[in-house]
Design a protein around this motif. Sequence first.
Motif, PDB file in Angstrom:
ATOM      1  N   VAL A  50       0.815  -1.214   0.000  1.00 23.91           N
ATOM      2  CA  VAL A  50       0.000   0.000   0.000  1.00 23.91           C
ATOM      3  C   VAL A  50       0.847   1.263   0.000  1.00 23.91           C
ATOM      4  CG1 VAL A  50      -1.774   1.277   1.271  1.00 23.91           C
ATOM      5  CG2 VAL A  50      -1.868  -1.212   1.173  1.00 23.91           C
ATOM      6  N   VAL A  51       1.936   1.265   0.777  1.00 19.06           N
ATOM      7  CA  VAL A  51       2.743   2.490   0.909  1.00 19.06           C
ATOM      8  C   VAL A  51       3.822   2.559  -0.161  1.00 19.06           C
ATOM      9  CG1 VAL A  51       4.263   3.792   2.441  1.00 19.06           C
ATOM     10  CG2 VAL A  51       2.267   2.617   3.380  1.00 19.06           C
ATOM     11  N   TYR A  52       4.679   1.531  -0.213  1.00 21.36           N
ATOM     12  CA  TYR A  52       5.825   1.592  -1.118  1.00 21.36           C
ATOM     13  C   TYR A  52       5.475   1.146  -2.541  1.00 21.36           C
ATOM     14  CZ  TYR A  52       8.111   1.835   3.401  1.00 21.36           C
ATOM     15  OH  TYR A  52       8.465   2.196   4.675  1.00 21.36           O
ATOM     16  N   GLY A  53       4.519   0.232  -2.680  1.00 20.73           N
ATOM     17  CA  GLY A  53       4.164  -0.261  -4.009  1.00 20.73           C
ATOM     18  C   GLY A  53       3.183   0.634  -4.724  1.00 20.73           C
ATOM     19  N   LEU A  54       1.971   0.756  -4.163  1.00 20.98           N
ATOM     20  CA  LEU A  54       0.915   1.542  -4.803  1.00 20.98           C
ATOM     21  C   LEU A  54       1.003   3.026  -4.472  1.00 20.98           C
ATOM     22  CD1 LEU A  54      -2.059  -0.931  -4.183  1.00 20.98           C
ATOM     23  CD2 LEU A  54      -0.664  -0.675  -6.254  1.00 20.98           C
ATOM     24  N   GLY A  55       1.597   3.364  -3.336  1.00 18.72           N
ATOM     25  CA  GLY A  55       1.750   4.767  -2.968  1.00 18.72           C
ATOM     26  C   GLY A  55       0.448   5.473  -2.641  1.00 18.72           C
ATOM     27  N   TRP A  56      -0.541   4.718  -2.171  1.00 19.20           N
ATOM     28  CA  TRP A  56      -1.835   5.324  -1.863  1.00 19.20           C
ATOM     29  C   TRP A  56      -1.755   6.264  -0.667  1.00 19.20           C
ATOM     30  CZ3 TRP A  56      -5.218   0.275  -2.485  1.00 19.20           C
ATOM     31  CH2 TRP A  56      -5.350   0.002  -3.845  1.00 19.20           C
ATOM     32  N   ILE A  57      -0.988   5.903   0.340  1.00 21.57           N
ATOM     33  CA  ILE A  57      -0.793   6.750   1.513  1.00 21.57           C
ATOM     34  C   ILE A  57       0.684   6.742   1.862  1.00 21.57           C
ATOM     35  CG2 ILE A  57      -3.104   6.461   2.489  1.00 21.57           C
ATOM     36  CD1 ILE A  57      -2.039   4.258   4.243  1.00 21.57           C
ATOM     37  N   ASP A  58       1.122   7.750   2.628  1.00 20.12           N
ATOM     38  CA  ASP A  58       2.545   7.797   2.983  1.00 20.12           C
ATOM     39  C   ASP A  58       2.874   6.956   4.207  1.00 20.12           C
ATOM     40  OD1 ASP A  58       1.527   9.292   5.074  1.00 20.12           O
ATOM     41  OD2 ASP A  58       2.371  11.187   4.398  1.00 20.12           O
ATOM     42  N   GLY A  59       1.852   6.611   5.020  1.00 15.55           N
ATOM     43  CA  GLY A  59       2.071   5.720   6.152  1.00 15.55           C
ATOM     44  C   GLY A  59       2.767   6.350   7.334  1.00 15.55           C
ATOM     45  N   GLN A  60       2.949   7.677   7.331  1.00 16.25           N
ATOM     46  CA  GLN A  60       3.622   8.359   8.433  1.00 16.25           C
ATOM     47  C   GLN A  60       2.594   8.895   9.420  1.00 16.25           C
ATOM     48  OE1 GLN A  60       7.002   8.458   8.788  1.00 16.25           O
ATOM     49  NE2 GLN A  60       7.052   7.158   6.964  1.00 16.25           N
ATOM     50  N   TYR A  61       2.854   8.681  10.711  1.00 21.51           N
ATOM     51  CA  TYR A  61       1.921   9.167  11.727  1.00 21.51           C
ATOM     52  C   TYR A  61       1.981  10.682  11.839  1.00 21.51           C
ATOM     53  CZ  TYR A  61      -0.182  10.235  16.226  1.00 21.51           C
ATOM     54  OH  TYR A  61      -0.952  10.779  17.218  1.00 21.51           O
ATOM     55  N   VAL A  62       0.821  11.311  11.856  1.00 25.08           N
ATOM     56  CA  VAL A  62       0.687  12.750  12.022  1.00 25.08           C
ATOM     57  C   VAL A  62      -0.341  12.992  13.122  1.00 25.08           C
ATOM     58  CG1 VAL A  62       0.044  14.934  10.932  1.00 25.08           C
ATOM     59  CG2 VAL A  62       1.218  13.169   9.599  1.00 25.08           C
ATOM     60  N   PRO A  63      -0.044  13.818  14.126  1.00 29.51           N
ATOM     61  CA  PRO A  63      -1.037  14.090  15.171  1.00 29.51           C
ATOM     62  C   PRO A  63      -2.326  14.658  14.579  1.00 29.51           C
ATOM     63  CG  PRO A  63       1.122  14.876  15.841  1.00 29.51           C
ATOM     64  CD  PRO A  63       1.246  14.471  14.409  1.00 29.51           C
ATOM     65  N   PHE A  64      -3.448  14.310  15.204  1.00 28.04           N
ATOM     66  CA  PHE A  64      -4.744  14.745  14.697  1.00 28.04           C
ATOM     67  C   PHE A  64      -4.860  16.265  14.658  1.00 28.04           C
ATOM     68  CE2 PHE A  64      -9.240  15.827  15.227  1.00 28.04           C
ATOM     69  CZ  PHE A  64      -9.821  15.068  14.211  1.00 28.04           C
ATOM     70  N   GLY A  65      -4.238  16.945  15.632  1.00 27.24           N
ATOM     71  CA  GLY A  65      -4.316  18.396  15.680  1.00 27.24           C
ATOM     72  C   GLY A  65      -3.607  19.074  14.517  1.00 27.24           C
ATOM     73  N   GLU A  66      -2.632  18.412  13.918  1.00 27.77           N
ATOM     74  CA  GLU A  66      -1.913  19.003  12.795  1.00 27.77           C
ATOM     75  C   GLU A  66      -2.644  18.777  11.473  1.00 27.77           C
ATOM     76  OE1 GLU A  66       2.095  17.688  12.637  1.00 27.77           O
ATOM     77  OE2 GLU A  66       2.543  18.215  14.731  1.00 27.77           O
ATOM     78  N   SER A  67      -3.167  17.578  11.273  1.00 30.05           N
ATOM     79  CA  SER A  67      -3.869  17.266  10.024  1.00 30.05           C
ATOM     80  C   SER A  67      -4.753  16.054  10.251  1.00 30.05           C
ATOM     81  CB  SER A  67      -2.871  16.990   8.894  1.00 30.05           C
ATOM     82  OG  SER A  67      -3.527  16.506   7.743  1.00 30.05           O
ATOM     83  N   ALA A  68      -6.070  16.239  10.123  1.00 29.64           N
ATOM     84  CA  ALA A  68      -6.996  15.124  10.321  1.00 29.64           C
ATOM     85  C   ALA A  68      -6.816  14.063   9.233  1.00 29.64           C
ATOM     86  CB  ALA A  68      -8.440  15.637  10.329  1.00 29.64           C
ATOM     87  N   SER A  69      -6.630  14.508   7.998  1.00 24.34           N
ATOM     88  CA  SER A  69      -6.449  13.557   6.902  1.00 24.34           C
ATOM     89  C   SER A  69      -5.115  12.825   7.022  1.00 24.34           C
ATOM     90  CB  SER A  69      -6.536  14.272   5.547  1.00 24.34           C
ATOM     91  OG  SER A  69      -5.532  15.274   5.452  1.00 24.34           O
ATOM     92  N   GLY A  70      -4.065  13.557   7.412  1.00 20.43           N
ATOM     93  CA  GLY A  70      -2.770  12.917   7.619  1.00 20.43           C
ATOM     94  C   GLY A  70      -2.801  11.931   8.767  1.00 20.43           C
ATOM     95  N   TRP A  71      -3.527  12.284   9.820  1.00 16.64           N
ATOM     96  CA  TRP A  71      -3.674  11.362  10.958  1.00 16.64           C
ATOM     97  C   TRP A  71      -4.402  10.094  10.529  1.00 16.64           C
ATOM     98  CZ3 TRP A  71      -8.476   9.939  13.080  1.00 16.64           C
ATOM     99  CH2 TRP A  71      -8.416   9.174  14.238  1.00 16.64           C
ATOM    100  N   PHE A  72      -5.479  10.243   9.784  1.00 15.25           N
ATOM    101  CA  PHE A  72      -6.246   9.081   9.329  1.00 15.25           C
ATOM    102  C   PHE A  72      -5.396   8.201   8.402  1.00 15.25           C
ATOM    103  CE2 PHE A  72      -9.141   6.917   6.402  1.00 15.25           C
ATOM    104  CZ  PHE A  72     -10.002   6.294   7.294  1.00 15.25           C
ATOM    105  N   GLY A  73      -4.642   8.835   7.509  1.00 11.46           N
ATOM    106  CA  GLY A  73      -3.793   8.062   6.612  1.00 11.46           C
ATOM    107  C   GLY A  73      -2.693   7.317   7.341  1.00 11.46           C
TER     108      GLY A  73
END
Length: 332
Positions: free
Chosen positions: A174-197
């Motif tokens: 999913v991350v390295y092959g298809l590249g759908w998401i970056d797989g890096q944790y992001v706090p919810f307060g910084e980015s809701a979409s990044g946190w979900f991804g």
Amino acid sequence: MLAYIIRRLFAVVVMLLVITLVTFGIFFLIPKWVGVDPATYFIGKQADPASLEGIRKKMGLDDPILVQFGKFLWGLVAGRDYANGTDVTHCSAPCFGYSFRNEQAIWPVLTDRLPVTMQLAAGACVIWVVVGVGTGVVSALKRGSALDRSLMTVALAGVSLPIYFTGMIALAVVVYGLGWIDGQYVPFGESASGWFGGMLLPWVTLAFLYAAMYARMTRATMLEIMGEDYIRTARAKGLREPVVIGKHAMRSTMTPVLTILGMDLGALVGGAILTETTFSLPGIGQAAVKAISDKDFPLILGVTLIAAVAVVVANLLVDLLYAVVDPRVRLS
């Protein structure tokens, strides 16, 4: 009900005291029995005797073990002072002591990481309960069909494959092959979409293992319940099949599911070590792995007690939910 709750709360307190005593003894008494001074883990084996003695006095390691345990318990409820020469450092309640590696207070480290573990546990729990219970019910109702065999085959694979294997496969595809998401944790307060991804793959990976176990357990329980007399009576009264399944069969099916859910969810809050390590999540589990490698006894003790509290509280809540899910259960 009130008397039952009071008895259970008393039992919880006693259990936590026993767990605290045993864990404290493992980390601070057994090393002395085998000839290892815990102060050396704080300052290093090459330290001079004067420095070691100073650390023992500062951390209270030169006191008898029961005195150390008493001070530790008092620190949990009222805070604790640590003397360092003429200086006094106050550790606010709940005080789990200071890290042997960086001299940081343990409680702020735990509170910084606990929300990540709770987010992981809660998200995965929703997925595995919905998918696992739903799959088990469908398989039971379609017993012997191709759908039943297919679902149970997937469930068997989920139970058999370890988390670190499915996690690495998910990252590779999913991350390295298809590249759908970056797989890096992001706090919810910084980015809701990044946190979900960042949380999506850990949720799915962790939920896959538990959903498979819940599917198999739900299927077995559902098959047994569907043969009970009260189910046949409900059908004989002319009730529609969705009502028989949803109102009567599911209530009894959920009782063992709740029992296992309490233990599983409590253990996950204590630390989903493999999942957090695989996906580099800054949670309790990752802190536990680092503390074990560093021989950071106070941090290991703190993680252990957090896990114990989570397990006993989760089981207490599950016991109280029994009467809600199954009217035949009466708490007294």
